[in-house]
Design a protein around this motif. Structure first.
Motif, PDB file in Angstrom:
ATOM      1  N   MET A  59      30.407 -43.103  -8.175  1.00 34.84           N
ATOM      2  CA  MET A  59      31.467 -41.727  -8.130  1.00 34.84           C
ATOM      3  C   MET A  59      30.358 -40.156  -8.506  1.00 34.84           C
ATOM      4  O   MET A  59      31.131 -39.708  -6.728  1.00 34.84           O
ATOM      5  N   PRO A  60      30.486 -40.407  -9.526  1.00 35.12           N
ATOM      6  CA  PRO A  60      29.808 -38.900  -9.259  1.00 35.12           C
ATOM      7  C   PRO A  60      28.361 -38.474  -8.478  1.00 35.12           C
ATOM      8  O   PRO A  60      28.165 -37.153  -7.493  1.00 35.12           O
ATOM      9  N   PHE A  61      27.790 -39.397  -8.362  1.00 37.01           N
ATOM     10  CA  PHE A  61      26.461 -39.488  -7.164  1.00 37.01           C
ATOM     11  C   PHE A  61      26.967 -39.724  -5.614  1.00 37.01           C
ATOM     12  O   PHE A  61      26.328 -38.785  -5.240  1.00 37.01           O
ATOM     13  N   ILE A  62      27.899 -40.133  -5.374  1.00 34.92           N
ATOM     14  CA  ILE A  62      28.771 -40.788  -3.921  1.00 34.92           C
ATOM     15  C   ILE A  62      29.192 -39.289  -3.922  1.00 34.92           C
ATOM     16  O   ILE A  62      28.693 -39.036  -1.785  1.00 34.92           O
ATOM     17  N   VAL A  63      29.589 -38.282  -5.017  1.00 29.99           N
ATOM     18  CA  VAL A  63      30.733 -37.190  -4.540  1.00 29.99           C
ATOM     19  C   VAL A  63      29.141 -36.176  -3.879  1.00 29.99           C
ATOM     20  O   VAL A  63      29.177 -35.010  -3.125  1.00 29.99           O
ATOM     21  N   GLY A  64      28.301 -36.381  -5.162  1.00 33.08           N
ATOM     22  CA  GLY A  64      27.051 -35.133  -5.047  1.00 33.08           C
ATOM     23  C   GLY A  64      26.683 -35.631  -3.908  1.00 33.08           C
ATOM     24  O   GLY A  64      25.859 -34.540  -2.830  1.00 33.08           O
ATOM     25  N   ALA A  65      26.547 -36.387  -3.706  1.00 32.56           N
ATOM     26  CA  ALA A  65      25.290 -36.907  -1.480  1.00 32.56           C
ATOM     27  C   ALA A  65      26.367 -36.827  -0.872  1.00 32.56           C
ATOM     28  O   ALA A  65      25.963 -35.608   0.495  1.00 32.56           O
ATOM     29  N   VAL A  66      27.627 -36.716  -0.648  1.00 33.18           N
ATOM     30  CA  VAL A  66      28.647 -35.995   0.248  1.00 33.18           C
ATOM     31  C   VAL A  66      28.565 -34.276   0.412  1.00 33.18           C
ATOM     32  O   VAL A  66      28.590 -34.104   1.213  1.00 33.18           O
ATOM     33  N   ILE A  67      29.105 -33.507  -0.767  1.00 31.04           N
ATOM     34  CA  ILE A  67      28.364 -32.650  -1.322  1.00 31.04           C
ATOM     35  C   ILE A  67      27.096 -31.692  -0.704  1.00 31.04           C
ATOM     36  O   ILE A  67      26.818 -30.997   0.348  1.00 31.04           O
ATOM     37  N   ALA A  68      25.984 -32.363  -0.672  1.00 29.52           N
ATOM     38  CA  ALA A  68      24.675 -32.614  -0.370  1.00 29.52           C
ATOM     39  C   ALA A  68      24.700 -32.380   0.900  1.00 29.52           C
ATOM     40  O   ALA A  68      23.653 -31.661   2.066  1.00 29.52           O
ATOM     41  N   TYR A  69      24.937 -33.175   1.865  1.00 32.06           N
ATOM     42  CA  TYR A  69      24.964 -33.596   2.857  1.00 32.06           C
ATOM     43  C   TYR A  69      26.142 -32.513   4.154  1.00 32.06           C
ATOM     44  O   TYR A  69      25.261 -32.330   5.054  1.00 32.06           O
ATOM     45  N   LEU A  70      27.222 -32.196   3.530  1.00 32.99           N
ATOM     46  CA  LEU A  70      27.713 -31.749   4.571  1.00 32.99           C
ATOM     47  C   LEU A  70      27.082 -30.240   4.670  1.00 32.99           C
ATOM     48  O   LEU A  70      27.155 -29.349   5.349  1.00 32.99           O
ATOM     49  N   LEU A  71      26.180 -29.240   3.046  1.00 30.63           N
ATOM     50  CA  LEU A  71      25.727 -28.397   2.664  1.00 30.63           C
ATOM     51  C   LEU A  71      24.281 -28.412   2.944  1.00 30.63           C
ATOM     52  O   LEU A  71      24.278 -27.466   3.174  1.00 30.63           O
ATOM     53  N   LYS A  72      23.595 -29.809   3.755  1.00 30.97           N
ATOM     54  CA  LYS A  72      22.824 -29.826   4.301  1.00 30.97           C
ATOM     55  C   LYS A  72      22.108 -28.727   5.314  1.00 30.97           C
ATOM     56  O   LYS A  72      21.012 -27.909   5.494  1.00 30.97           O
ATOM     57  N   PRO A  73      23.235 -28.790   6.980  1.00 32.48           N
ATOM     58  CA  PRO A  73      22.622 -28.026   7.962  1.00 32.48           C
ATOM     59  C   PRO A  73      22.582 -25.993   6.861  1.00 32.48           C
ATOM     60  O   PRO A  73      21.490 -25.068   7.863  1.00 32.48           O
ATOM     61  N   GLY A  77       5.916 -18.758  -1.744  1.00 31.03           N
ATOM     62  CA  GLY A  77       7.563 -18.366  -1.416  1.00 31.03           C
ATOM     63  C   GLY A  77       8.261 -19.489  -1.240  1.00 31.03           C
ATOM     64  O   GLY A  77       9.443 -19.377  -0.960  1.00 31.03           O
ATOM     65  N   ALA A  78       7.513 -20.484  -0.474  1.00 32.21           N
ATOM     66  CA  ALA A  78       8.159 -21.933  -0.205  1.00 32.21           C
ATOM     67  C   ALA A  78       9.386 -22.149  -1.393  1.00 32.21           C
ATOM     68  O   ALA A  78      10.791 -22.755  -0.727  1.00 32.21           O
ATOM     69  N   GLY A  79       8.288 -22.467  -2.851  1.00 30.34           N
ATOM     70  CA  GLY A  79       9.662 -22.732  -3.767  1.00 30.34           C
ATOM     71  C   GLY A  79      10.558 -22.065  -3.759  1.00 30.34           C
ATOM     72  O   GLY A  79      11.994 -22.078  -4.324  1.00 30.34           O
ATOM     73  N   LEU A  80      11.044 -20.967  -4.158  1.00 34.61           N
ATOM     74  CA  LEU A  80      11.208 -19.665  -4.017  1.00 34.61           C
ATOM     75  C   LEU A  80      12.906 -19.765  -3.401  1.00 34.61           C
ATOM     76  O   LEU A  80      13.803 -19.935  -3.353  1.00 34.61           O
ATOM     77  N   ALA A  81      12.044 -19.631  -1.831  1.00 33.40           N
ATOM     78  CA  ALA A  81      13.224 -19.649  -0.830  1.00 33.40           C
ATOM     79  C   ALA A  81      13.869 -20.918  -0.539  1.00 33.40           C
ATOM     80  O   ALA A  81      15.048 -20.960  -0.659  1.00 33.40           O
ATOM     81  N   ARG A  82      13.228 -22.375  -0.917  1.00 28.59           N
ATOM     82  CA  ARG A  82      14.408 -23.472  -1.313  1.00 28.59           C
ATOM     83  C   ARG A  82      14.747 -23.187  -2.454  1.00 28.59           C
ATOM     84  O   ARG A  82      16.231 -23.655  -2.423  1.00 28.59           O
ATOM     85  N   GLY A  83      14.870 -23.061  -3.768  1.00 29.59           N
ATOM     86  CA  GLY A  83      15.963 -22.425  -4.742  1.00 29.59           C
ATOM     87  C   GLY A  83      17.227 -22.197  -4.451  1.00 29.59           C
ATOM     88  O   GLY A  83      18.126 -21.785  -4.420  1.00 29.59           O
ATOM     89  N   LEU A  84      16.703 -20.717  -3.518  1.00 25.61           N
ATOM     90  CA  LEU A  84      17.825 -20.323  -3.284  1.00 25.61           C
ATOM     91  C   LEU A  84      19.084 -20.229  -2.361  1.00 25.61           C
ATOM     92  O   LEU A  84      19.643 -19.955  -2.279  1.00 25.61           O
ATOM     93  N   SER A  85      17.515 -21.517  -1.138  1.00 23.34           N
ATOM     94  CA  SER A  85      18.906 -21.572  -0.385  1.00 23.34           C
ATOM     95  C   SER A  85      20.055 -22.740  -0.655  1.00 23.34           C
ATOM     96  O   SER A  85      20.384 -22.868  -0.402  1.00 23.34           O
ATOM     97  N   VAL A  86      19.123 -23.761  -1.907  1.00 22.92           N
ATOM     98  CA  VAL A  86      20.208 -24.561  -2.451  1.00 22.92           C
ATOM     99  C   VAL A  86      21.537 -23.569  -3.262  1.00 22.92           C
ATOM    100  O   VAL A  86      22.854 -23.877  -3.469  1.00 22.92           O
ATOM    101  N   VAL A  87      21.238 -22.385  -3.530  1.00 26.44           N
ATOM    102  CA  VAL A  87      21.776 -21.611  -5.322  1.00 26.44           C
ATOM    103  C   VAL A  87      23.286 -20.814  -4.121  1.00 26.44           C
ATOM    104  O   VAL A  87      24.749 -21.208  -4.144  1.00 26.44           O
ATOM    105  N   LEU A  88      22.406 -20.743  -3.341  1.00 23.03           N
ATOM    106  CA  LEU A  88      23.255 -19.799  -1.791  1.00 23.03           C
ATOM    107  C   LEU A  88      24.405 -20.331  -0.876  1.00 23.03           C
ATOM    108  O   LEU A  88      25.254 -20.051  -0.780  1.00 23.03           O
ATOM    109  N   SER A  89      24.222 -21.137  -1.034  1.00 17.35           N
ATOM    110  CA  SER A  89      24.937 -22.630  -0.567  1.00 17.35           C
ATOM    111  C   SER A  89      25.714 -22.928  -0.957  1.00 17.35           C
ATOM    112  O   SER A  89      27.007 -22.656  -0.701  1.00 17.35           O
ATOM    113  N   LEU A  90      25.674 -23.239  -2.270  1.00 12.77           N
ATOM    114  CA  LEU A  90      26.594 -23.646  -2.945  1.00 12.77           C
ATOM    115  C   LEU A  90      27.681 -22.768  -3.432  1.00 12.77           C
ATOM    116  O   LEU A  90      28.972 -22.827  -3.408  1.00 12.77           O
TER     117      LEU A  90
END
Length: 387
Positions: free
Chosen positions: A47-61, A80-93
């Motif tokens: 269930m934690p992985f299911i919840v995480g997958a749902v959250i990730a899918y909703l925040l993906k766009p 900057g590709a790695g930095l942009a990817r990490g910042l985008s994840v943090v900012l989305s959450l």
């Protein structure tokens, strides 16, 4: 000789497969309860992985758009590709957390106040409703008797319902408070681990996509792998566009409903707007599901305002169905009204509220697969595309 051996080998393998499937089916049927319990346990563990997958899918766009914007701002794109990817994840959450926290901070206290006010107003509301209905009935004694009997039944039935139903359930709830606390901790644990899982999924989403693509082309030949990949992309576009569009559309409708109710001075504007906005996520039936309890809540306070609300909500839903909804969603699913109705009823009956929400995009994907298979079969027979 060799061809005969190949035929015999194929027959033996086919026979073995049929026997194995029959044994497996018999095992499932005879041990259905054990299999169901095992699957339930597996789902609970995952269930934690299911919840995480749902959250990730909703925040993906949102995460994709933030990453693209950050990459354009950074001069050194390779580093900057790695930095942009990490910042985008943090900012989305963070953005999702801020939005949810703000909504809860605004909505929950007002909802509690509205519900408490409604409970206090029930006796007076019943009396006002009785006076208003008797005034409309005029000199019709039969109708007056029906109205008096109805109000008397509600007046006597409500305390009995509170005494015989609500209080015993509250006692049961208090008695089983330990189980409730355990359930709350379990839900909090699933949510917390789910958020952590979503961070990994969002940060590695492109790597997971590449790995899945490799596995797909490894298992299937190129022709079938291309078809499956195109269908996965179509399903992703369908779900992302439909769910995000419905959420945005419902949020706008809820805000418009709140502003309109404030202007028209209709009681309990926030509570009613939340009901209308949440139920509006359900296609087709959502507006009616939200309007009926909202009308009854307003009717208890002011019958005249309840009629004004009905007219207002009809105008609002016409605006949503003919102007706002098509502009936000467009024709995302490509389904006509009959199949939309069928998908909502079928998946809603099978899976409840969640089925009513995801039923339309799921059925749209199934419909697309069937359509392509039929068209391919017709083309193979030289009949051309007829659907």
């Amino acid at each position: 000789m060799k061809s005969e051996k190949k035929i015999c080998l194929k027959l033996m393998l086919s026979l073995f497969g049929v026997v194995a499937l029959a044994i497996l089916l018999q095992f499932f049927l005879t041990h259905l309860n054990q299999v169901g319990g095992f699957l339930q346990k597996v789902i609970g563990v995952l269930m934690p992985f299911i919840v995480g997958a749902v959250i990730a899918y909703l925040l993906k766009p949102l995460c994709n758009r933030l990453e693209e914007s950050l990459q354009r701002l950074l001069k050194n794109k390779k580093r900057g590709a790695g930095l942009a990817r990490g910042l985008s994840v943090v900012l989305s959450l963070l953005l999702a957390a801020v939005v949810i926290f703000t909504l809860l901070l605004i909505v929950v206290p007002s909802l509690a106040k509205s519900i408490y006010t409604i409970l206090l107003q029930i006796p007076g509301s019943l009396q006002r409703f009785q006076n208003w209905a008797l005034e409309l009935a005029g000199d019709n004694e039969t109708l007056q008797n029906y109205i008096n009997d109805l109000v008397a039944a509600v007046s006597t039935g409500l305390p009995e319902w509170l005494r015989n139903t609500v209080l015993p359930r509250l006692q049961t709830l208090i008695g089983g408070i330990s189980a409730g606390v355990a359930g709350i901790f379990s839900a909090f644990y699933n949510l917390l681990i789910g958020v952590i899982v979503s961070v990994y999924l969002l940060g590695s989403r492109k790597n997971f996509a590449r790995q899945g693509k490799k596995i797909l082309y490894c298992v299937f030949n190129r022709k079938w792998a291309d078809r499956i990949l195109n269908e996965i992309r179509y399903a992703d576009r369908m779900f992302t566009g439909f769910l995000s569009g419905r959420i945005i559309d419902s949020l706008i409708i809820g805000v418009i409903c709140f502003i309109g109710m404030l202007i028209l001075q209709i009681p309990n504007p926030l509570l009613i707007s939340v009901i209308v906005g949440v139920t509006n996520i359900i296609p087709f039936f959502g507006p009616y599901i939200g309007a009926i309890p909202s009308f009854l809540l307003i009717l208890m306070v002011s019958p005249v305002k309840s009629l004004i609300f009905l007219i207002f909500i009809l105008i609002l839903q016409q605006f949503d169905g003919n102007i706002l909804g098509p502009r936000i969603l467009g024709n995302v699913t490509g389904l006509n009204s009959f199949w939309v109705l069928f998908a909502i009823l079928f998946f809603g009956g099978m899976f409840g509220f969640i089925g009513m929400i995801v039923g339309v995009p799921v059925f749209a994907v199934i419909y697309d697969v069937v359509r392509k298979l039929v068209n391919k079969g017709l083309a193979h027979r030289g009949q051309g595309e007829i659907i």
